[in-house]
Design a protein around this motif. Structure first.
Motif, PDB file in Angstrom:
ATOM      1  N   ARG A 252     -17.281  48.246   2.386  1.00  0.00           N
ATOM      2  CA  ARG A 252     -16.461  47.040   2.291  1.00  0.00           C
ATOM      3  C   ARG A 252     -16.905  46.040   3.356  1.00  0.00           C
ATOM      4  O   ARG A 252     -16.763  46.296   4.548  1.00  0.00           O
ATOM      5  N   ILE A 253     -17.410  44.913   2.915  1.00  0.00           N
ATOM      6  CA  ILE A 253     -17.906  43.898   3.836  1.00  0.00           C
ATOM      7  C   ILE A 253     -16.758  43.073   4.383  1.00  0.00           C
ATOM      8  O   ILE A 253     -16.708  42.760   5.576  1.00  0.00           O
ATOM      9  N   ILE A 254     -15.820  42.709   3.534  1.00  0.00           N
ATOM     10  CA  ILE A 254     -14.653  41.963   3.990  1.00  0.00           C
ATOM     11  C   ILE A 254     -13.486  42.303   3.080  1.00  0.00           C
ATOM     12  O   ILE A 254     -13.637  42.412   1.863  1.00  0.00           O
ATOM     13  N   ARG A 255     -12.327  42.521   3.703  1.00  0.00           N
ATOM     14  CA  ARG A 255     -11.114  42.825   2.943  1.00  0.00           C
ATOM     15  C   ARG A 255      -9.976  41.959   3.461  1.00  0.00           C
ATOM     16  O   ARG A 255     -10.090  41.308   4.496  1.00  0.00           O
ATOM     17  N   LEU A 256      -8.855  41.957   2.727  1.00  0.00           N
ATOM     18  CA  LEU A 256      -7.792  41.009   3.016  1.00  0.00           C
ATOM     19  C   LEU A 256      -7.218  41.181   4.417  1.00  0.00           C
ATOM     20  O   LEU A 256      -6.854  40.192   5.063  1.00  0.00           O
ATOM     21  N   ALA A 257      -7.130  42.413   4.919  1.00  0.00           N
ATOM     22  CA  ALA A 257      -6.606  42.599   6.278  1.00  0.00           C
ATOM     23  C   ALA A 257      -7.436  41.834   7.293  1.00  0.00           C
ATOM     24  O   ALA A 257      -6.897  41.272   8.265  1.00  0.00           O
ATOM     25  N   ASP A 258      -8.745  41.783   7.094  1.00  0.00           N
ATOM     26  CA  ASP A 258      -9.615  41.025   7.994  1.00  0.00           C
ATOM     27  C   ASP A 258      -9.304  39.538   7.892  1.00  0.00           C
ATOM     28  O   ASP A 258      -9.225  38.828   8.906  1.00  0.00           O
ATOM     29  N   VAL A 259      -9.111  39.048   6.679  1.00  0.00           N
ATOM     30  CA  VAL A 259      -8.757  37.638   6.494  1.00  0.00           C
ATOM     31  C   VAL A 259      -7.433  37.330   7.176  1.00  0.00           C
ATOM     32  O   VAL A 259      -7.288  36.308   7.865  1.00  0.00           O
ATOM     33  N   TYR A 260      -6.448  38.214   7.020  1.00  0.00           N
ATOM     34  CA  TYR A 260      -5.150  37.990   7.668  1.00  0.00           C
ATOM     35  C   TYR A 260      -5.287  37.876   9.187  1.00  0.00           C
ATOM     36  O   TYR A 260      -4.727  36.967   9.818  1.00  0.00           O
ATOM     37  N   LEU A 261      -6.019  38.808   9.797  1.00  0.00           N
ATOM     38  CA  LEU A 261      -6.124  38.801  11.256  1.00  0.00           C
ATOM     39  C   LEU A 261      -7.006  37.656  11.748  1.00  0.00           C
ATOM     40  O   LEU A 261      -6.745  37.075  12.812  1.00  0.00           O
ATOM     41  N   MET A 262      -8.051  37.304  10.994  1.00  0.00           N
ATOM     42  CA  MET A 262      -8.865  36.157  11.387  1.00  0.00           C
ATOM     43  C   MET A 262      -8.084  34.857  11.212  1.00  0.00           C
ATOM     44  O   MET A 262      -8.223  33.930  12.016  1.00  0.00           O
ATOM     45  N   TYR A 263      -7.274  34.784  10.155  1.00  0.00           N
ATOM     46  CA  TYR A 263      -6.441  33.593   9.965  1.00  0.00           C
ATOM     47  C   TYR A 263      -5.471  33.445  11.133  1.00  0.00           C
ATOM     48  O   TYR A 263      -5.311  32.354  11.688  1.00  0.00           O
ATOM     49  N   ALA A 264      -4.839  34.543  11.516  1.00  0.00           N
ATOM     50  CA  ALA A 264      -3.912  34.496  12.658  1.00  0.00           C
ATOM     51  C   ALA A 264      -4.638  34.047  13.917  1.00  0.00           C
ATOM     52  O   ALA A 264      -4.118  33.227  14.700  1.00  0.00           O
ATOM     53  N   GLU A 265      -5.831  34.565  14.142  1.00  0.00           N
ATOM     54  CA  GLU A 265      -6.610  34.163  15.320  1.00  0.00           C
ATOM     55  C   GLU A 265      -6.940  32.681  15.276  1.00  0.00           C
ATOM     56  O   GLU A 265      -6.805  31.966  16.289  1.00  0.00           O
TER      57      GLU A 265
ATOM     58  N   ASP B 219       0.527  28.072  21.286  1.00  0.00           N
ATOM     59  CA  ASP B 219       1.843  28.683  21.094  1.00  0.00           C
ATOM     60  C   ASP B 219       2.565  28.145  19.865  1.00  0.00           C
ATOM     61  O   ASP B 219       3.425  28.833  19.303  1.00  0.00           O
ATOM     62  N   ALA B 220       2.212  26.949  19.421  1.00  0.00           N
ATOM     63  CA  ALA B 220       2.857  26.388  18.235  1.00  0.00           C
ATOM     64  C   ALA B 220       2.518  27.186  16.980  1.00  0.00           C
ATOM     65  O   ALA B 220       3.227  27.086  15.971  1.00  0.00           O
ATOM     66  N   GLY B 221       1.460  27.983  17.026  1.00  0.00           N
ATOM     67  CA  GLY B 221       1.059  28.752  15.849  1.00  0.00           C
ATOM     68  C   GLY B 221       1.549  30.186  15.855  1.00  0.00           C
ATOM     69  O   GLY B 221       1.196  30.961  14.958  1.00  0.00           O
ATOM     70  N   ILE B 222       2.371  30.578  16.832  1.00  0.00           N
ATOM     71  CA  ILE B 222       2.771  31.979  16.977  1.00  0.00           C
ATOM     72  C   ILE B 222       3.518  32.492  15.751  1.00  0.00           C
ATOM     73  O   ILE B 222       3.222  33.565  15.229  1.00  0.00           O
ATOM     74  N   THR B 223       4.506  31.749  15.289  1.00  0.00           N
ATOM     75  CA  THR B 223       5.313  32.214  14.159  1.00  0.00           C
ATOM     76  C   THR B 223       4.445  32.447  12.928  1.00  0.00           C
ATOM     77  O   THR B 223       4.571  33.477  12.244  1.00  0.00           O
ATOM     78  N   GLU B 224       3.549  31.513  12.637  1.00  0.00           N
ATOM     79  CA  GLU B 224       2.663  31.664  11.484  1.00  0.00           C
ATOM     80  C   GLU B 224       1.731  32.858  11.668  1.00  0.00           C
ATOM     81  O   GLU B 224       1.529  33.654  10.751  1.00  0.00           O
ATOM     82  N   ALA B 225       1.164  33.011  12.835  1.00  0.00           N
ATOM     83  CA  ALA B 225       0.229  34.111  13.087  1.00  0.00           C
ATOM     84  C   ALA B 225       0.917  35.464  12.962  1.00  0.00           C
ATOM     85  O   ALA B 225       0.363  36.410  12.375  1.00  0.00           O
ATOM     86  N   LEU B 226       2.123  35.588  13.505  1.00  0.00           N
ATOM     87  CA  LEU B 226       2.836  36.870  13.465  1.00  0.00           C
ATOM     88  C   LEU B 226       3.128  37.316  12.037  1.00  0.00           C
ATOM     89  O   LEU B 226       3.158  38.519  11.750  1.00  0.00           O
ATOM     90  N   THR B 227       3.337  36.377  11.136  1.00  0.00           N
ATOM     91  CA  THR B 227       3.599  36.724   9.733  1.00  0.00           C
ATOM     92  C   THR B 227       2.500  37.616   9.184  1.00  0.00           C
ATOM     93  O   THR B 227       2.768  38.619   8.499  1.00  0.00           O
ATOM     94  N   TYR B 228       1.249  37.287   9.501  1.00  0.00           N
ATOM     95  CA  TYR B 228       0.117  38.019   8.927  1.00  0.00           C
ATOM     96  C   TYR B 228      -0.280  39.225   9.774  1.00  0.00           C
ATOM     97  O   TYR B 228      -0.680  40.258   9.234  1.00  0.00           O
ATOM     98  N   ILE B 229      -0.158  39.119  11.083  1.00  0.00           N
ATOM     99  CA  ILE B 229      -0.430  40.281  11.927  1.00  0.00           C
ATOM    100  C   ILE B 229       0.539  41.413  11.597  1.00  0.00           C
ATOM    101  O   ILE B 229       0.140  42.576  11.466  1.00  0.00           O
ATOM    102  N   ASN B 230       1.802  41.075  11.422  1.00  0.00           N
ATOM    103  CA  ASN B 230       2.809  42.110  11.155  1.00  0.00           C
ATOM    104  C   ASN B 230       2.642  42.742   9.776  1.00  0.00           C
ATOM    105  O   ASN B 230       2.979  43.910   9.590  1.00  0.00           O
ATOM    106  N   GLN B 231       2.127  41.990   8.813  1.00  0.00           N
ATOM    107  CA  GLN B 231       1.857  42.601   7.503  1.00  0.00           C
ATOM    108  C   GLN B 231       0.808  43.702   7.630  1.00  0.00           C
ATOM    109  O   GLN B 231       0.932  44.763   7.018  1.00  0.00           O
ATOM    110  N   VAL B 232      -0.214  43.442   8.427  1.00  0.00           N
ATOM    111  CA  VAL B 232      -1.255  44.453   8.626  1.00  0.00           C
ATOM    112  C   VAL B 232      -0.683  45.649   9.390  1.00  0.00           C
ATOM    113  O   VAL B 232      -0.942  46.811   9.038  1.00  0.00           O
TER     114      VAL B 232
END
Length: 599
Positions: free
Chosen positions: A411-424, A432-445
């Protein structure tokens, strides 16, 4: 189950007619020989051509053969296992890499073979009379694969300054290109991926054709986002990742292990994966005449596993073993409420409450955890290695023996990688303004693997789970009194929920636990692009001295003077490693053969 088996007779797209005298054949064309002039005639030829590019992804220097150890060893998850397996492997592990290392040349040569084959398609397919939609998509695939190969070259060699071939060389002399600067290389990578994204705009999957494994719009868009992220264009990276997320084409699998098995291939989480075949009697998927060779299968399993059919070239580090064992699960999540089957021996199962995250269980077998590993309980007959863990990912640990040739896709790339890279990307762009949005995807993983939310983790944990599981009958106070010198790396202290702290968590814990031993060097590249420097991280981890207590293991049965070295990661690498070591040098063989390489 593999979805497509395409048998091709194409030996080489650019094969030249040889061994035929003019007297024998006069002016009669030999239709059995294949060259650029008589091959590119119809849609079947175009499809065969693009399949040959996919086939080259299986080469030893790309994703097959010994390539499996190169990037794993330079990450924080791996260290050399059986050092007698290969001298060049030990050299890579110790970060003492010279340009004559044959592993380096294999990677260089094989990645440029991918580029060469893609260039053949890009040059010749436009002139073929064929279905225009099929033509557009095949060209999109070729641009994607060329861009992907150049991305791997540009993030692997010479700080990104590498030759940039954009047309197929007709002679050896034409193949001897000078170096292009990194800025020009990445400008072309972006151009290729954007062309591919447009050409594949309507190609969301290949399910209807039964040809899963070919590139899609989602694969191109996810990789394009990754390239933007690596180049620290966080706004554009965020935009591309969000396109993938909002497409609703992908979802996290309920069982993370489905991402590492043959049965789980092409699941809802997979965005792009390279196919491998264990059956070498048939040519296999995307074969180009190389189907009877080992590059149709992957050697990951035999490289990871010690004994049980494996060579043990790569071992799990103390760091990664402790990281997995120290993850904090949430007992209220449904995934943690069902009991886990454990074995005192292979014929004596019982049920216990879950102690470890599902990504831990899918990633490593740990001595004494009660799981079955190649037909034996880890509580007896487990082969002890340096960190007392063996790698499970991309292996057949559920069978009695690891097969010599494995058909598990990479697997070269999977959705969990996209979620964590998006959060980053959100955090690095918005702070800090992006914390709420980032946590949505980090917590899903995290919660897919049964872990507490990141907000709860940042509140701190009194006693590390690795110690609670070591001393289940003691209170937290009794444990800390018994083990007062717990290393700070194992303690989970309260910290502020800031963008900077979350980013460090992503690099130090979340991404290593999620992506250890995956893809083409995911963790190696993560170390290289850390905001605080990857070499510092290697030195930091190299200073940690682990103990048998903090690792929940019995004392090592080794000579006393060797115990200290054994309980430490990166003992040699931390001395040698610098930021420059996150790029390999241009191979000596290329320098000797190419007089233009330094021009």
């Amino acid at each position: 189950m593999k979805k497509i088996v395409i048998i091709l007779s194409l030996i080489s797209i650019v094969a030249v007619i040889t061994g035929c005298s003019q007297d024998e054949f006069l002016n009669v064309e030999n239709r059995n020989s294949l060259n650029a002039e008589n091959f590119w005639q119809n849609q079947n030829d175009a499809e065969s051509g693009i399949f040959s590019v996919y086939s080259s992804l299986q080469f030893t220097g790309v994703l097959g053969g010994t390539s499996v150890t190169n990037f794993a060893l330079l990450s924080e998850a791996s260290r050399t296992g059986n050092i007698g397996f290969s001298a060049e492997t030990l050299e890579i592990d110790n970060a003492i890499i010279n340009s004559a290392n044959p592993r380096i040349f294999n990677m260089w040569e094989d990645l440029y073979r991918v580029v060469f084959r893609a260039n053949q398609v890009i040059k010749n397919v436009p002139g073929i009379e064929m279905d225009e939609t099929a033509k557009r998509e095949i060209l999109g695939e070729a641009y994607f694969l060329r861009g992907l190969a150049m991305f791997w070259l540009g993030t692997t060699f010479n700080q990104g300054d590498v030759p940039l071939p954009l047309t197929p060389a007709a002679s050896v002399e034409e193949s001897r290109l000078s170096i292009s600067p990194k800025a020009q290389v990445f400008e072309q990578i972006f151009s290729d991926l954007q062309l591919a994204q447009n050409n594949l705009r309507d190609r969301l999957n290949w399910t209807g054709e039964g040809q899963e494994g070919r590139a899609t719009w989602g694969a191109v868009t996810a990789i394009l986002g990754k390239v933007y992220l690596y180049e620290e264009n966080f706004s554009r990276a965020r935009e591309e990742f969000l396109k993938v997320i909002n497409s609703n084409e992908y979802s996290l699998t309920a069982n993370i292990e489905d991402n590492f098995t043959e049965a789980g291939e092409f699941n809802s989480e997979s965005i792009f994966e390279v196919q491998f075949f264990a059956n070498l009697e048939n040519n296999g998927n995307f074969g180009d005449g190389e189907g009877s060779q080992p590059n149709e299968s992957t050697l990951r399993g035999t490289s990871w596993v010690r004994g049980n059919g494996g060579f043990g070239a790569v071992f799990a580090t103390h760091f990664i073993s402790a990281l997995y064992r120290n993850e904090v699960i949430d007992p209220n999540l449904p995934i943690n409420q069902a009991p886990v089957t454990v074995y005192d021996d292979e014929s004596n199962p019982s049920e216990e409450a879950r102690k470890f995250s599902t990504r831990s269980e899918a990633s490593i077998a740990y001595e004494g955890d009660g799981s079955l590993f190649y037909g034996q309980s880890t509580r007896e007959g487990f082969i002890r290695v340096v960190s007392r863990a063996q790698i499970k990912k991309n292996t057949h640990y559920f069978e009695n023996r690891e097969p010599r040739n494995s058909g598990i896709n990479e697997r070269i790339i999977r959705l969990a990688d996209v979620y964590l890279m998006y959060a980053e990307a959100v955090l690095r762009e918005q702070g800090d303004a992006g914390i709420t949005e980032a946590l949505t995807y980090i917590n899903q993983v995290r919660q897919r693997s049964g872990l507490i939310t990141l907000e709860a983790l940042f509140e701190g944990v009194g006693t590390p789970p690795i110690l609670r599981n070591t001393f289940p009958d003691l209170t937290d106070a009794e444990i800390l009194a018994l083990v007062p010198d717990v290393h700070p790396s194992l303690m989970i202290e309260r910290q502020d929920l800031t963008a900077d702290n979350i980013i460090i968590h992503l690099f130090n814990k979340e991404r290593p636990a999620e992506f250890a031993w995956e893809g083409r060097g995911i963790l190696w590249h993560d170390l290289r692009r850390r905001p605080d420097g990857g070499a510092n991280r290697i030195r930091e981890l190299g200073e940690i001295r682990y103990t048998t207590t903090t690792l929940n293991v019995q004392p090592f049965e080794l000579l006393e003077e060797f115990v200290d070295n054994t309980m430490q990661d990166f003992r040699d690498r931390k001395v040698n490693f610098t930021e420059d070591d996150y790029f390999f040098p241009i191979p000596a063989q290329e320098i000797l053969q190419n007089p233009n390489i330094n021009n």
